[in-house]
Design an enzyme around this catalytic site. Structure first.
Site, PDB file in Angstrom:
ATOM      1  N   ASP A 195       1.855  -4.550   8.820  1.00 57.02           N
ATOM      2  CA  ASP A 195       0.679  -3.697   8.629  1.00 57.02           C
ATOM      3  C   ASP A 195      -0.536  -4.633   8.598  1.00 57.02           C
ATOM      4  O   ASP A 195      -0.707  -5.427   7.664  1.00 57.02           O
ATOM      5  CB  ASP A 195       0.822  -2.915   7.312  1.00 57.02           C
TER       6      ASP A 195
ATOM      7  N   ARG B  74     -12.438  -5.103  -6.341  1.00 57.97           N
ATOM      8  CA  ARG B  74     -12.149  -5.694  -5.034  1.00 57.97           C
ATOM      9  C   ARG B  74     -13.432  -5.811  -4.213  1.00 57.97           C
ATOM     10  O   ARG B  74     -14.206  -4.866  -4.120  1.00 57.97           O
ATOM     11  CB  ARG B  74     -11.126  -4.807  -4.317  1.00 57.97           C
TER      12      ARG B  74
ATOM     13  N   TYR C 295     -10.729   1.912  11.210  1.00 51.05           N
ATOM     14  CA  TYR C 295     -11.969   2.193  10.469  1.00 51.05           C
ATOM     15  C   TYR C 295     -12.352   1.111   9.470  1.00 51.05           C
ATOM     16  O   TYR C 295     -13.361   1.232   8.795  1.00 51.05           O
ATOM     17  CB  TYR C 295     -11.875   3.554   9.760  1.00 51.05           C
ATOM     18  N   LYS C 296     -11.519   0.075   9.358  1.00 55.71           N
ATOM     19  CA  LYS C 296     -11.848  -0.980   8.389  1.00 55.71           C
ATOM     20  C   LYS C 296     -12.670  -2.064   9.096  1.00 55.71           C
ATOM     21  O   LYS C 296     -13.788  -1.822   9.526  1.00 55.71           O
ATOM     22  CB  LYS C 296     -10.559  -1.513   7.764  1.00 55.71           C
TER      23      LYS C 296
ATOM     24  N   PHE D 134       0.844  -1.201   0.000  1.00 53.88           N
ATOM     25  CA  PHE D 134       0.000   0.000   0.000  1.00 53.88           C
ATOM     26  C   PHE D 134       0.880   1.253   0.000  1.00 53.88           C
ATOM     27  O   PHE D 134       1.845   1.341   0.772  1.00 53.88           O
ATOM     28  CB  PHE D 134      -0.922  -0.010   1.221  1.00 53.88           C
TER      29      PHE D 134
HETATM   30  C1  LIG Z   1      -2.561  -1.538   4.043  1.00 52.52           C
HETATM   31  C2  LIG Z   1      -2.928  -0.157   4.472  1.00 52.52           C
HETATM   32  N1  LIG Z   1      -2.123   0.512   5.310  1.00 52.52           N
HETATM   33  C3  LIG Z   1      -2.406   1.775   5.698  1.00 52.52           C
HETATM   34  C4  LIG Z   1      -3.522   2.426   5.237  1.00 52.52           C
HETATM   35  C5  LIG Z   1      -3.779   3.889   5.548  1.00 52.52           C
HETATM   36  O1  LIG Z   1      -3.977   4.144   6.842  1.00 52.52           O
HETATM   37  P1  LIG Z   1      -4.272   5.625   7.415  1.00 52.52           P
HETATM   38  O2  LIG Z   1      -5.173   6.313   6.452  1.00 52.52           O
HETATM   39  O3  LIG Z   1      -4.905   5.344   8.746  1.00 52.52           O
HETATM   40  O4  LIG Z   1      -2.987   6.318   7.584  1.00 52.52           O
HETATM   41  C6  LIG Z   1      -4.405   1.749   4.394  1.00 52.52           C
HETATM   42  C7  LIG Z   1      -5.631   2.429   3.912  1.00 52.52           C
HETATM   43  O5  LIG Z   1      -6.427   1.931   3.188  1.00 52.52           O
HETATM   44  C8  LIG Z   1      -4.091   0.446   3.978  1.00 52.52           C
HETATM   45  O6  LIG Z   1      -4.891  -0.222   3.142  1.00 52.52           O
END
Ligand SMILES: Cc1ncc(COP(=O)(O)O)c(C=O)c1O
Length: 423
Positions: A204, A382, A229-230, A131
């Protein structure tokens, strides 16, 4: 891996729903009346309990008790109290998790801390397809450190074979579940492999926390971050979490020296002294309203069996792919996520990813039909599979809509091709 050996019917799926031990949990959420929500891995739905919880904080705590709430309602320790709740969801020990900031900020804190724990090593590993924020936080940190560090983006095979871990590697920052294709790492095996090479892994968990059972302590994980939030259903922009194994905490030096990570914040000293334990990962004032919403989301997980959650996510994925195979042949769809051939080895997170050259307008046409999935550039459709809210029969509706959209080329209308700021 065969669940239903002959062609799947809607009745098979309805029977799976009747036998689903998690079937009633869905009623604990506010959900759109029609359609199917496959974006719980992007923004989890609203738990019914959240409104009351946040309202109570507004009414009594902020409304009446005001500043006394920092002690009367223990606001000051909420990041750690919530950390312990999330710790139970991810298999951490009490005192190993804090809730604070965003995933990106927590990545920065722990990336920097990990480099300090591995002096003399100057390479940060990332995996192809990671990501972007993970990569950007690494790039920003390396830039800040003046260029003596190098980021290497490597293929999964180089990680799995151990080839990527030469003696210069300080750490690897890896996603447990890859956001675009859903491929899942064996956290325990990869952490051990890195450890044997003298490196740390920062995991992560954005796409796995709340979607499957995790055992960070048992797997001997050193460092991790994840989203609120997921799958944890904490609400838009919910605070994130970070995990630091107990054995690393006293030597951990994170670079964001905010006052709430100080040993005695209210001594108001001029010089920074880190607090003991996980508290030193905190920085500024916690977002109490957002933490209250996140707590309502997390509390639901403390009532369910996470083994069942994980099993249902895998089964949903398997049946989704079976329907795709059986009903979408010849319509230009490719499966873009790993397929599992046995129950022993889990290879895919709680999501199904398909590939099509016109994925973007197809996703828009599906959304118009109430099937909310998302598009991930360049060509991926997705579908997040949130085991707490989805019914097996929902898969039928989703794949039938996809078939209709593909067969009729309903996606090929000008308004489905317009891209907004968020895809
Ligand atoms: C794998 C992954 N890491 C980090 C994040 C982003 O996190 P944040 O917006 O809380 O910094 C996301 C957002 O979709 C993600 O999919």
């Amino acid at each position: 891996m065969t669940i239903f050996p002959s062609a799947l019917t809607l009745k098979d799926l309805q029977e799976s729903d009747s036998a689903d031990p998690l079937a009633t949990v869905r009623d604990r959420f506010v959900l759109p009346e029609a359609g199917v929500y496959f974006c719980g891995n992007s923004l989890g739905p609203l738990p019914r309990a959240t409104k009351g919880r946040v309202h109570e904080v507004l009414r009594q705590q902020w409304g009446q008790d005001l500043i006394r709430s920092w002690t009367r309602h223990d606001w000051i320790d909420m990041p750690l109290r919530m950390g312990d709740k999330i710790g139970r969801i991810i298999g951490a020990l009490p005192g190993e998790v804090a809730v604070a900031d965003s995933t990106s900020i927590n990545l920065f804190k722990l990336l920097a801390a990990a480099l300090r724990l591995r002096p003399g090593r100057n390479v940060l590993l990332a995996e192809e397809g990671t990501f972007p924020t993970d990569l950007y936080m690494m790039q920003g940190l390396v830039d800040l450190l003046g260029g003596s560090y190098e980021i290497r983006i490597v293929a999964r095979e180089a990680l799995l074979s151990g080839q990527a871990f030469d003696p210069d590697v300080a750490l690897a920052c890896l996603s447990h579940v890859q956001f675009r294709d859903g491929a899942l790492h064996d956290v325990e095996a990869m952490t051990a492999l890195a450890r044997d090479a003298g490196a740390l892994v920062l995991w992560d968990l954005a796409h796995s926390a709340g979607a499957m059972p995790l055992h960070l302590h048992r797997w001997k994980v050193d460092l991790a971050v994840g989203c609120g939030y997921k799958y944890l259903n904490g609400g838009p922009g919910a605070p994130a979490f970070l995990y630091v194994a107990k054995h690393l905490q006293q030597s951990l030096e994170q670079p964001l020296w905010g006052w709430l990570g100080h040993a005695e914040p209210f001594a108001l000293e001029e010089a920074y002294r880190p607090a003991d334990g996980i508290r030193r990962t905190l920085c500024g004032t916690p977002p109490i309203l957002s933490l209250a919403a996140l707590e309502a989301g997390c509390d639901l997980f403390l009532e369910v069996d996470l083994e069942q959650v994980g099993k249902k996510g895998r089964r949903l994925g398997h049946l989704f792919l079976q329907l795709v195979d059986e009903t979408l042949e010849g319509l230009g769809i490719e499966v873009a996520c790993p397929r599992e051939t046995s129950l022993e080895r889990q290879l895919r997170g709680s999501q199904v990813c398909l590939r099509h050259p016109d994925a973007f307008p197809i996703v828009q046409a599906l959304i118009e039909r109430g099937i909310a999935g998302d598009f991930r550039a360049p060509d991926v459709l997705r579908f997040g599979l949130s085991p707490l809210i989805l019914r097996y029969a929902d898969l039928w509706q989703a794949v039938a809509s996809l078939r209709e959209v593909l067969e009729t080329r309903a996606w090929d209308q000008p308004h489905f091709h317009c891209r907004g700021a968020v895809t």
